[in-house]
Design a protein around this motif. Structure first.
Motif, PDB file in Angstrom:
ATOM      1  N   TYR A  26     -31.243  26.099  15.092  1.00 20.87           N
ATOM      2  CA  TYR A  26     -31.333  25.153  16.198  1.00 20.87           C
ATOM      3  C   TYR A  26     -30.924  25.824  17.509  1.00 20.87           C
ATOM      4  CZ  TYR A  26     -29.644  21.201  19.078  1.00 20.87           C
ATOM      5  OH  TYR A  26     -29.399  20.311  20.090  1.00 20.87           O
ATOM      6  N   ARG A  27     -31.720  25.584  18.561  1.00 19.21           N
ATOM      7  CA  ARG A  27     -31.367  26.011  19.902  1.00 19.21           C
ATOM      8  C   ARG A  27     -31.717  24.893  20.894  1.00 19.21           C
ATOM      9  NH1 ARG A  27     -29.076  29.267  17.387  1.00 19.21           N
ATOM     10  NH2 ARG A  27     -28.928  31.533  17.727  1.00 19.21           N
ATOM     11  N   ASP A  28     -30.799  24.620  21.787  1.00 22.57           N
ATOM     12  CA  ASP A  28     -30.994  23.630  22.847  1.00 22.57           C
ATOM     13  C   ASP A  28     -30.563  24.302  24.145  1.00 22.57           C
ATOM     14  OD1 ASP A  28     -31.064  21.455  24.550  1.00 22.57           O
ATOM     15  OD2 ASP A  28     -30.407  20.054  23.009  1.00 22.57           O
ATOM     16  N   VAL A  29     -31.521  24.632  25.013  1.00 24.01           N
ATOM     17  CA  VAL A  29     -31.264  25.489  26.165  1.00 24.01           C
ATOM     18  C   VAL A  29     -31.654  24.767  27.447  1.00 24.01           C
ATOM     19  CG1 VAL A  29     -31.845  27.680  27.283  1.00 24.01           C
ATOM     20  CG2 VAL A  29     -31.668  27.557  24.792  1.00 24.01           C
ATOM     21  N   THR A  30     -30.794  24.862  28.459  1.00 19.38           N
ATOM     22  CA  THR A  30     -31.097  24.361  29.798  1.00 19.38           C
ATOM     23  C   THR A  30     -30.806  25.465  30.802  1.00 19.38           C
ATOM     24  OG1 THR A  30     -30.548  22.088  29.198  1.00 19.38           O
ATOM     25  CG2 THR A  30     -30.597  22.627  31.537  1.00 19.38           C
ATOM     26  N   VAL A  31     -31.835  25.867  31.542  1.00 17.27           N
ATOM     27  CA  VAL A  31     -31.694  26.838  32.619  1.00 17.27           C
ATOM     28  C   VAL A  31     -31.942  26.101  33.926  1.00 17.27           C
ATOM     29  CG1 VAL A  31     -32.470  29.027  33.595  1.00 17.27           C
ATOM     30  CG2 VAL A  31     -32.453  28.707  31.113  1.00 17.27           C
ATOM     31  N   ASP A  32     -30.871  25.899  34.699  1.00 17.40           N
ATOM     32  CA  ASP A  32     -30.924  25.036  35.870  1.00 17.40           C
ATOM     33  C   ASP A  32     -31.347  23.637  35.399  1.00 17.40           C
ATOM     34  OD1 ASP A  32     -30.535  24.351  38.450  1.00 17.40           O
ATOM     35  OD2 ASP A  32     -32.300  25.347  39.252  1.00 17.40           O
ATOM     36  N   ASN A  33     -32.531  23.163  35.808  1.00 18.51           N
ATOM     37  CA  ASN A  33     -33.001  21.847  35.354  1.00 18.51           C
ATOM     38  C   ASN A  33     -34.130  21.946  34.337  1.00 18.51           C
ATOM     39  OD1 ASN A  33     -31.242  20.264  36.971  1.00 18.51           O
ATOM     40  ND2 ASN A  33     -32.537  20.686  38.759  1.00 18.51           N
ATOM     41  N   ASN A  34     -34.420  23.147  33.867  1.00 21.88           N
ATOM     42  CA  ASN A  34     -35.507  23.343  32.905  1.00 21.88           C
ATOM     43  C   ASN A  34     -34.921  23.351  31.490  1.00 21.88           C
ATOM     44  OD1 ASN A  34     -37.985  23.835  31.783  1.00 21.88           O
ATOM     45  ND2 ASN A  34     -38.031  26.003  32.341  1.00 21.88           N
ATOM     46  N   HIS A  35     -35.451  22.460  30.640  1.00 22.94           N
ATOM     47  CA  HIS A  35     -34.892  22.277  29.294  1.00 22.94           C
ATOM     48  C   HIS A  35     -35.879  22.745  28.238  1.00 22.94           C
ATOM     49  CE1 HIS A  35     -33.941  19.703  25.670  1.00 22.94           C
ATOM     50  NE2 HIS A  35     -32.796  20.303  25.880  1.00 22.94           N
ATOM     51  N   TRP A  36     -35.356  23.411  27.182  1.00 23.38           N
ATOM     52  CA  TRP A  36     -36.169  23.881  26.049  1.00 23.38           C
ATOM     53  C   TRP A  36     -35.404  23.614  24.765  1.00 23.38           C
ATOM     54  CZ3 TRP A  36     -35.289  27.964  22.481  1.00 23.38           C
ATOM     55  CH2 TRP A  36     -36.399  28.315  21.693  1.00 23.38           C
ATOM     56  N   TYR A  37     -36.158  23.211  23.717  1.00 19.21           N
ATOM     57  CA  TYR A  37     -35.546  22.795  22.452  1.00 19.21           C
ATOM     58  C   TYR A  37     -36.335  23.377  21.297  1.00 19.21           C
ATOM     59  CZ  TYR A  37     -34.111  19.596  18.699  1.00 19.21           C
ATOM     60  OH  TYR A  37     -33.655  19.063  17.525  1.00 19.21           O
ATOM     61  N   PHE A  38     -35.613  23.853  20.279  1.00 18.15           N
ATOM     62  CA  PHE A  38     -36.262  24.445  19.108  1.00 18.15           C
ATOM     63  C   PHE A  38     -35.418  24.144  17.877  1.00 18.15           C
ATOM     64  CE2 PHE A  38     -36.634  28.206  16.257  1.00 18.15           C
ATOM     65  CZ  PHE A  38     -37.966  28.049  15.891  1.00 18.15           C
ATOM     66  N   LYS A  39     -36.077  23.660  16.804  1.00 17.18           N
ATOM     67  CA  LYS A  39     -35.354  23.350  15.582  1.00 17.18           C
ATOM     68  C   LYS A  39     -36.237  23.634  14.378  1.00 17.18           C
ATOM     69  CE  LYS A  39     -32.660  19.735  13.265  1.00 17.18           C
ATOM     70  NZ  LYS A  39     -32.158  18.339  13.338  1.00 17.18           N
ATOM     71  N   ARG A  40     -35.645  24.287  13.366  1.00 16.45           N
ATOM     72  CA  ARG A  40     -36.324  24.566  12.110  1.00 16.45           C
ATOM     73  C   ARG A  40     -35.366  24.265  10.970  1.00 16.45           C
ATOM     74  NH1 ARG A  40     -41.576  25.539  11.663  1.00 16.45           N
ATOM     75  NH2 ARG A  40     -41.320  27.227  10.156  1.00 16.45           N
ATOM     76  N   TYR A  41     -35.902  23.767   9.855  1.00 15.83           N
ATOM     77  CA  TYR A  41     -35.048  23.549   8.690  1.00 15.83           C
ATOM     78  C   TYR A  41     -35.892  23.541   7.427  1.00 15.83           C
ATOM     79  CZ  TYR A  41     -36.585  18.752   9.728  1.00 15.83           C
ATOM     80  OH  TYR A  41     -37.333  17.644  10.028  1.00 15.83           O
ATOM     81  N   THR A  42     -35.219  23.871   6.315  1.00 12.96           N
ATOM     82  CA  THR A  42     -35.885  23.868   5.016  1.00 12.96           C
ATOM     83  C   THR A  42     -34.823  23.700   3.932  1.00 12.96           C
ATOM     84  OG1 THR A  42     -37.552  24.997   3.668  1.00 12.96           O
ATOM     85  CG2 THR A  42     -35.774  26.349   4.542  1.00 12.96           C
ATOM     86  N   THR A  43     -35.281  23.522   2.712  1.00 12.29           N
ATOM     87  CA  THR A  43     -34.406  23.338   1.566  1.00 12.29           C
ATOM     88  C   THR A  43     -35.032  23.974   0.337  1.00 12.29           C
ATOM     89  OG1 THR A  43     -33.675  21.206   2.450  1.00 12.29           O
ATOM     90  CG2 THR A  43     -33.209  21.629   0.145  1.00 12.29           C
ATOM     91  N   ASN A  44     -34.231  24.615  -0.487  1.00 10.87           N
ATOM     92  CA  ASN A  44     -34.725  25.070  -1.781  1.00 10.87           C
ATOM     93  C   ASN A  44     -35.151  23.852  -2.599  1.00 10.87           C
ATOM     94  OD1 ASN A  44     -34.382  27.786  -1.392  1.00 10.87           O
ATOM     95  ND2 ASN A  44     -32.416  27.900  -2.426  1.00 10.87           N
ATOM     96  N   CYS A  45     -36.414  23.787  -2.960  1.00 11.73           N
ATOM     97  CA  CYS A  45     -36.891  22.595  -3.664  1.00 11.73           C
ATOM     98  C   CYS A  45     -38.145  22.905  -4.470  1.00 11.73           C
ATOM     99  CB  CYS A  45     -37.193  21.478  -2.662  1.00 11.73           C
ATOM    100  SG  CYS A  45     -37.821  19.952  -3.409  1.00 11.73           S
ATOM    101  N   THR A  46     -38.159  22.427  -5.702  1.00 17.09           N
ATOM    102  CA  THR A  46     -39.379  22.416  -6.517  1.00 17.09           C
ATOM    103  C   THR A  46     -39.618  20.983  -6.956  1.00 17.09           C
ATOM    104  OG1 THR A  46     -39.008  24.671  -7.305  1.00 17.09           O
ATOM    105  CG2 THR A  46     -40.501  23.294  -8.590  1.00 17.09           C
ATOM    106  N   PHE A  47     -40.794  20.461  -6.609  1.00 18.16           N
ATOM    107  CA  PHE A  47     -41.081  19.047  -6.853  1.00 18.16           C
ATOM    108  C   PHE A  47     -42.488  18.896  -7.407  1.00 18.16           C
ATOM    109  CE2 PHE A  47     -42.884  15.008  -5.283  1.00 18.16           C
ATOM    110  CZ  PHE A  47     -42.014  14.107  -5.893  1.00 18.16           C
ATOM    111  N   ASN A  48     -42.619  18.078  -8.461  1.00 22.64           N
ATOM    112  CA  ASN A  48     -43.922  17.802  -9.068  1.00 22.64           C
ATOM    113  C   ASN A  48     -44.021  16.319  -9.381  1.00 22.64           C
ATOM    114  OD1 ASN A  48     -45.119  20.671  -9.858  1.00 22.64           O
ATOM    115  ND2 ASN A  48     -42.928  20.706 -10.297  1.00 22.64           N
ATOM    116  N   ILE A  49     -45.168  15.740  -9.074  1.00 19.74           N
ATOM    117  CA  ILE A  49     -45.414  14.352  -9.440  1.00 19.74           C
ATOM    118  C   ILE A  49     -46.897  14.196  -9.754  1.00 19.74           C
ATOM    119  CG2 ILE A  49     -45.755  13.628  -7.034  1.00 19.74           C
ATOM    120  CD1 ILE A  49     -44.560  10.900  -7.837  1.00 19.74           C
ATOM    121  N   SER A  50     -47.187  13.433 -10.793  1.00 18.72           N
ATOM    122  CA  SER A  50     -48.565  13.148 -11.162  1.00 18.72           C
ATOM    123  C   SER A  50     -48.608  11.760 -11.780  1.00 18.72           C
ATOM    124  CB  SER A  50     -49.123  14.187 -12.145  1.00 18.72           C
ATOM    125  OG  SER A  50     -48.365  14.188 -13.340  1.00 18.72           O
ATOM    126  N   GLY A  51     -49.770  11.134 -11.719  1.00 18.95           N
ATOM    127  CA  GLY A  51     -49.863   9.798 -12.277  1.00 18.95           C
ATOM    128  C   GLY A  51     -51.270   9.240 -12.207  1.00 18.95           C
TER     129      GLY A  51
END
Length: 255
Positions: A26-51
């Motif tokens: 995560y980064r939340d940056v403000t330079v003077d009045n200019n704002h920039w935002y960046f966020k990434r996330y993940t999780t170890n996961c194995t998922f299966n569904i059928s029906g």
């Protein structure tokens, strides 16, 4: 006076009970009045569904799988009284990987180069048929700004959709000054999609949006009213190569 403010968080959470790791950048940056935002996330996961669903009556179904390094799928179905048959399968495999960041900040400029490798694969397949008083069906697939969306409303419909996507890595470069933001992102990913849908007395909407290199984007929008057979095939592959460079100033995330 120009000022640069940066707030950030890097989290790796280990659950002792489930042995699932959660990683966020995560980064939340403000330079003077200019704002920039960046966020990434993940999780170890194995998922299966059928029906399989078969019967007569009223049905409401909604599903969502997302938040895995920018890979998401949403599906919904609202059916009035009628005959319905569905067979489907969805699999997800997401892995916590490595990431590295190189950044520099002054009162007048903030720059960042970020590389991650969070392998993610998602596959979805559905065979569907309905006849009755009416049904509304929508599907939304996304892999980091590559979006496929369909919406259908009909009294009789048969549809087959298959979606497969893989994400291996992404690279970001951003340069923020008081008057301008430059943000470019590239990915190692591919998308393979097939749809064949036949409907009567209905409405069918298809959207495809791809932004491989902002602002050079592609948008396809199609609407059909009446009786149609619609067939779509989409294949996309995007990749980048990491050149040899000095890594002494890079910060590597903990394993």
């Amino acid at each position: 006076m120009n000022r640069c403010f940066i707030s950030f968080i890097l989290i790796i959470f280990l659950s002792l009970q489930s042995a699932i790791a959660y990683e966020e950048f995560y980064r939340d940056v403000t330079v003077d009045n200019n704002h920039w935002y960046f966020k990434r996330y993940t999780t170890n996961c194995t998922f299966n569904i059928s029906g399989t669903l078969k019967g007569y009556g009223i049905s409401i179904r909604n599903s969502y799988v997302g938040g895995f390094a920018g890979v998401n799928v949403k599906e919904s179905e609202h059916a009035r009284r009628g005959n319905i048959y569905i067979t489907e399968k969805l699999t997800l495999d997401a892995k916590e990987g490595t990431s590295a960041v190189n950044e520099n900040a002054t009162d007048e400029r903030y720059t960042i180069d970020y590389i991650e490798s969070w392998p993610t694969k998602l596959e979805s397949a559905k065979l569907f048929s309905y006849s009755g008083r009416g049904i509304t069906l929508s599907e939304y697939y996304e892999n980091n700004d590559d979006i496929i969306y369909t919406n259908a409303n009909a009294k009789k419909m048969v549809s087959l959709s298959v979606y497969s996507t893989t994400l291996l890595g992404m690279k970001l470069h951003a340069d923020i000054t008081p008057n301008e933001t430059k943000d470019s992102r590239v990915y190692n990913k591919n998308i393979d999609y097939f749809l064949k849908s036949k409907f009567q007395d209905g409405i069918f909407k298809f959207r495809y949006y791809s932004c491989l290199n902002r602002p050079n984007c592609v948008c396809v929008a199609e609407n059909y009213y009446g009786d149609y057979t619609v067939e779509k095939k989409i294949y996309l592959k995007e990749n980048f190569t990491i050149v040899n460079e000095t890594q002494s100033n890079w910060l590597k995330c903990p394993d």
